[in-house]
Design an enzyme around this catalytic site. Structure first.
Site, PDB file in Angstrom:
ATOM      1  CG  ASP A   1      -3.059  -3.542  -0.189  1.00 47.61           C
ATOM      2  OD1 ASP A   1      -2.089  -3.050   0.404  1.00 47.61           O
ATOM      3  OD2 ASP A   1      -4.110  -3.881   0.376  1.00 47.61           O
TER       4      ASP A   1
ATOM      5  CG  ASP B   1      -7.470  -3.572   0.980  1.00 47.38           C
ATOM      6  OD1 ASP B   1      -6.384  -3.578   1.610  1.00 47.38           O
ATOM      7  OD2 ASP B   1      -8.182  -2.559   0.860  1.00 47.38           O
ATOM      8  CE  LYS B   2      -9.170  -0.633   3.883  1.00 41.81           C
ATOM      9  NZ  LYS B   2      -8.075  -0.524   2.889  1.00 41.81           N
TER      10      LYS B   2
ATOM     11  CE1 TYR C   1       0.720  -7.869  18.291  1.00 43.57           C
ATOM     12  CE2 TYR C   1      -1.230  -9.202  17.839  1.00 43.57           C
ATOM     13  CZ  TYR C   1       0.014  -9.054  18.423  1.00 43.57           C
ATOM     14  OH  TYR C   1       0.553 -10.085  19.144  1.00 43.57           O
TER      15      TYR C   1
ATOM     16  CG  ASP D   1      -1.757   1.169   1.415  1.00 44.07           C
ATOM     17  OD1 ASP D   1      -1.581   2.140   0.655  1.00 44.07           O
ATOM     18  OD2 ASP D   1      -2.616   1.155   2.315  1.00 44.07           O
TER      19      ASP D   1
ATOM     20  CE  LYS E   1      -6.000  -6.772  11.421  1.00 40.87           C
ATOM     21  NZ  LYS E   1      -5.275  -7.149  12.604  1.00 40.87           N
TER      22      LYS E   1
ATOM     23  NE  ARG F   1     -10.995   4.501  12.853  1.00 39.60           N
ATOM     24  CZ  ARG F   1     -10.256   5.601  12.613  1.00 39.60           C
ATOM     25  NH1 ARG F   1      -8.981   5.625  12.909  1.00 39.60           N
ATOM     26  NH2 ARG F   1     -10.823   6.667  12.096  1.00 39.60           N
TER      27      ARG F   1
ATOM     28  CG  ASP G   1      -4.509  -5.116   3.497  1.00 43.24           C
ATOM     29  OD1 ASP G   1      -5.242  -5.438   4.447  1.00 43.24           O
ATOM     30  OD2 ASP G   1      -4.211  -3.941   3.242  1.00 43.24           O
TER      31      ASP G   1
ATOM     32  CE1 TYR H   1      -3.713  -1.663  12.166  1.00 42.35           C
ATOM     33  CE2 TYR H   1      -4.104   0.690  11.839  1.00 42.35           C
ATOM     34  CZ  TYR H   1      -4.380  -0.624  11.534  1.00 42.35           C
ATOM     35  OH  TYR H   1      -5.333  -0.913  10.589  1.00 42.35           O
TER      36      TYR H   1
END
Ligand code: F6R
Ligand code: MG
Ligand code: MG
Length: 370
Positions: free
Chosen positions: A53, A131-132, A352, A11, A236, A270, A238, A233
């Protein structure tokens, strides 16, 4: 003739927010990879995206962990980041966690799935991109594809599949791995991989009885955890996966079948919520509702002398309409819970995210109980 397929993603900026990738970033990436193809470093490439991404799918003859290939990916992401910064895209360069490339892209932020194998007479390959969500989100479908006869009919009907497969599972928190054979170790296998935030399927190998070379994987999943790299953080992780299919491996339809159910994964808004994984076409590969729901695309190819014949947009198909509809119903249902578990992830996984920064502020207001 051996070929290496490397799928490397990062990303490097979204528009708007974390929803999708700007076409200019994809153009830039194509330019960089085209040059590498002309120079003979790559045999072929495709540039794709899912959500925010940017995905570089490359074929070459350099084997896995090739410094030149990883450097090419890194520099391509840097070139795309430059544009992302000019356009002030959101989170420009967010996954490039290191300042300088030092030999291998692993541990630098981007996610990577790569495998080297002998190209068969017909080589069917599916590249999955999510993604996510997180790498463990591939545990359920990979288990179904390679170990569950209720999903993969070939495991009981095809003599080449009846002996099953070998699974390399990583404990991504303690950095250990284990090899398990299925069906023999099936229950042990499930006892680990059900805990998807800790145990992640990394690779699948054929068994001794298979005519395929034993040391060449038939599937591979990216397992990079950004949190462990950045120690904070940064979104994520992905994930992506490459799965070979047909002729002694699960059929294409067996590879896609697990996605007919929008199973629950961790990630979404998030990186802090459980939600359904929605299989979508390339054109719907953008994250909108509550920054999601988490999405997966599938790009199907035949490989010909290292060239990618395709992609076919495999979820661009009414056969997955019901999965999408169910995903939306599940999204409605689980969203009602708002900040309550199990919509919000349990405390171990919230560590995380950015939540610890909030909880810190409460530390001094707590009183000891008798
Ligand atoms: C999840 C994700 C988004 C962001 C959210 C807040 O992986 O990328 O849900 O976490 O949009 O983003 P920032 O903090 O950049 O405003
Ligand atoms: Mg982002
Ligand atoms: Mg993303």
């Amino acid at each position: 003739e051996k070929v290496t397929v490397s799928l490397i993603k990062a990303d490097v900026g979204g528009i708007p927010g974390h929803s999708t990738v700007h076409p200019k970033l994809k153009e830039k990436a194509s330019e960089c990879l085209q040059e590498a193809k002309e120079n003979g470093l790559l045999v072929d490439y495709r540039v794709l995206h899912v959500g925010d991404d940017l995905q570089l799918l490359m074929s070459h003859r350099r084997g896995i962990d090739s410094e030149e290939i990883h450097k090419l990916a890194w520099e391509t992401f840097e070139a795309a980041t430059k544009i992302a910064k000019e356009l002030k895209l959101h989170g420009a360069g967010q996954d490039l966690l290191s300042d300088a490339f030092s030999g291998n892209i692993k541990g630098m932020g981007p996610g990577i799935a790569e495998m080297e194998f002998t190209e068969r007479g017909s080589e069917t390959l599916v590249a999955f991109m999510m993604d996510k969500t997180e790498p463990g989100s591939f545990n359920f479908p990979i288990y179904k594809i390679f170990a569950d006869p209720f999903n993969t009919a070939g495991l009981i009907i095809d003599p080449l599949l009846i002996d099953g497969f070998i699974f390399e599972v990583w404990n991504i928190k303690d950095r250990k791995r284990i090899f398990l054979k299925c069906p023999e170790d099936l229950y042990l296998f499930l006892s680990l991989i059900g805990a998807k935030s800790k145990y992640v399927i990394k690779r699948i190998f054929p068994k001794d009885s298979s005519p395929l070379p034993k040391d060449e994987p038939v599937a591979v999943v990216s397992t990079e955890k950004l949190f462990f790299i950045a120690e904070k953080y940064v979104g994520k992780d992905d994930p992506v996966a490459l799965v070979r299919a047909q002729s002694g491996l699960p059929a294409l339809g067996e590879v896609l079948e697990p996605f007919s159910v929008p199973y629950l994964v961790s990630g979404w808004m998030r990186g802090s919520h459980a939600g359904p994984l929605m299989p979508v076409s390339f054109k719907d590969a953008q994250c909108t509702r509550f920054d999601g729901p988490p999405r997966v695309i599938a790009a199907g190819f035949q490989i010909s002398h290292g060239n990618f014949i395709g992609p076919i947009d495999l979820f661009d198909d009414p056969a997955f309409d019901l999965a999408r509809k169910k995903a939306l119903e599940l999204a409605d249902y689980i969203r009602v819970l708002g900040p309550f578990e199990p919509h919000r992830l349990p405390p171990e996984e919230m560590e995380y995210t950015t939540l610890p920064g909030v909880l810190e502020k409460l530390e001094t207001r707590f009183e000891e109980l008798e």
